[in-house]
Design an enzyme around this catalytic site. Sequence first.
Site, PDB file in Angstrom:
ATOM      1  N   PHE A  45      26.165  87.086  16.339  1.00  7.00           N
ATOM      2  CA  PHE A  45      26.942  87.345  15.122  1.00  7.00           C
ATOM      3  C   PHE A  45      26.463  86.488  13.949  1.00  7.00           C
ATOM      4  CE2 PHE A  45      30.011  87.675  18.797  1.00  7.00           C
ATOM      5  CZ  PHE A  45      29.723  89.009  19.027  1.00  7.00           C
TER       6      PHE A  45
ATOM      7  N   GLU B  11      31.652  87.954   9.486  1.00  7.34           N
ATOM      8  CA  GLU B  11      30.418  87.175   9.399  1.00  7.34           C
ATOM      9  C   GLU B  11      29.614  87.486   8.135  1.00  7.34           C
ATOM     10  OE1 GLU B  11      31.367  89.053  11.953  1.00  7.34           O
ATOM     11  OE2 GLU B  11      31.875  87.612  13.513  1.00  7.34           O
TER      12      GLU B  11
ATOM     13  N   ASP C 160      29.948  87.058  29.196  1.00  9.31           N
ATOM     14  CA  ASP C 160      30.308  88.063  28.189  1.00  9.31           C
ATOM     15  C   ASP C 160      29.378  89.275  28.118  1.00  9.31           C
ATOM     16  OD1 ASP C 160      32.731  87.111  27.280  1.00  9.31           O
ATOM     17  OD2 ASP C 160      31.802  85.674  25.911  1.00  9.31           O
TER      18      ASP C 160
ATOM     19  N   SER D  75      34.497  76.942  19.824  1.00  7.23           N
ATOM     20  CA  SER D  75      33.343  77.131  20.698  1.00  7.23           C
ATOM     21  C   SER D  75      32.075  76.531  20.091  1.00  7.23           C
ATOM     22  CB  SER D  75      33.130  78.625  20.973  1.00  7.23           C
ATOM     23  OG  SER D  75      31.997  78.804  21.793  1.00  7.23           O
TER      24      SER D  75
END
Lengths: 279, 313
Positions: B80, B55, B114, B34
């Site tokens: 994130f 992360e 999302d 992505s």
Amino acid sequence: MSYSEQEIRDLRRIAATLRGNLIEMIPPGKVGHLGGSSSIMDVVAALYFRHMKVFADPKDARRDRCVFSKGHAVLAQYAAFAELGYVTREDLHRVKTLDGTLQGHPDMDHTPGIEAVTGSLGQGLSVSLGMALGLRLDGDDARVFCVIGDGELDEGQIWEAAMAAAAYGADNLVAIVDSNKVQATDATEKVLPVGRLKQKWEAFGWNAVEIDGHDFAQILDALDAAKACKGRPTAIIADTVKGKGFDFAEGKAAYHNAAMNEEEYARAVELVKKMKEEA
Amino acid sequence: MSNMNMRKAYGEALLELGRENGRVVALEADLGKSTMSNLFGGEFPDRYFQMGIAEANMISTAAGLALTGHVAFASTFAVFASGRPYDQIRSSVAIPRLNVKICGSSAGLSDFGDGKTHQSVDDIALMRVLPNMKVLSPADYWETKKMVKAMAAIDGPCYIRVNRNDVPSVTDPDAPFEFGKVQMMRDGADAVIFATGFMVHQSLEAAKLLAAEGIGAKVVNVGTIKPLDVEGVIAAAKGMKGAVTVEEASVIGGLGSAVCEALAAGPADSRVRVLRMGIQDRFGTSAQRYEELLEAYGLTPADIAAKAKEAIA
């Protein structure tokens, strides 16, 4: 590799000197992390004065790296740096002062010999992993040693790093858990039990070794074994005593970060003197 | 102009950097397809570190790579990449001013489907408040490419946020990029619109609507939010009847705040009324189309034109 009695005695003498430097930084009334600095001091002596590649220039490109993820115990590193000539005795006396070079937690910008910024717990193993990967990428055979507190194992990031280090087969990385069994407010077993450490690290794909963290022969053997272990990182779980060497503080959470009174300080000085004589 | 993707620009620029500079490494948290950092990974597997969905570890590991002389790019979705590993960025990266370049992908409302958890309203504010951090917000594909290349040359930590969707190009592909400078996109005598990211496009469209009504709107692209081009912002506001700021992020702590801080401390002739457009202290929500969300959050050209009129009224 086996070590002679003389070599062990030398390290014991150095450790006594380092414990002397430690209390010199925190005279009566000055708050400092006595407990966690003295529990790891024997490992520090073995690392900086025997096992690691250490040079007069703290920035020498060939050096091994030592990162204190349990940054609050940085006084142990400062104690060693004074002997290595990275900092002066005057620097030791000005620890945690506005015009001093020794910060309350490790800061590479202030202190020669410090490799990163740590102290916000849980991050040092990841930083060490990054160093290990970076060194390997460059074909550099320098190694990275990361000192972690057992209380610090509460931090989830430690286990993220553990998983990643094993996935990348970072055999130039060694984690040393200072298992002193006491954290800031209470016994680790009461705050949050960490469980069976050897099995945990092994389950994460590491070579894991348990040692007495105050026995120099065991410390050195474990470090050698870590070096010999290829394809995966090694965790050395060092069974230690919080406040080691200072009987009034041993095993007590109250001395995690506290000031000694005059009486305690006098006792500490006396104990260091005895350590030096007996070494 | 054709619609092009900023994520693609990030991936392509990273790949180019990989070819130009052997010290560049990249880290990813299972979103490389992505963020498009996988373009780099495909060609430089040894310098590409898949860190899994972790992360915090990714950011501190990037710090370690930087400490061994590498230029470490770390990417994942903006939420994130900023808020989740905030303390890792603060402690491992920003305090020691390391060469870690963080890319927050699918920023703002652009990950329309999302919803709240994945839409970054706070990333600009979070990164802007960090000492030593530079914050970049490109307007289109071309500016993204130039900024990513520039980030590698800048010493110290940087954060860049990019849009998820194909968006119209508004900048000149051949114009040289000047880090830290605002860019006048269109001149006008009445109102000044300070915009960042895809909102530059929306503001240019708004300026056309205003022109049809005889109102001159100046549109300024603020690609570098920190350090802010304070002189450029003050110069752009000078003599204007009012100002509007437009960002696809919270109106608290982001571009709007930065512009207000600059103008409030500036000379009287640039101290105009400023109306801040963006996400009004709320979280995002799911939608079927990006455009739907922009309408729901009042970030269409018509909304901006109306706000500009209010600012100069």
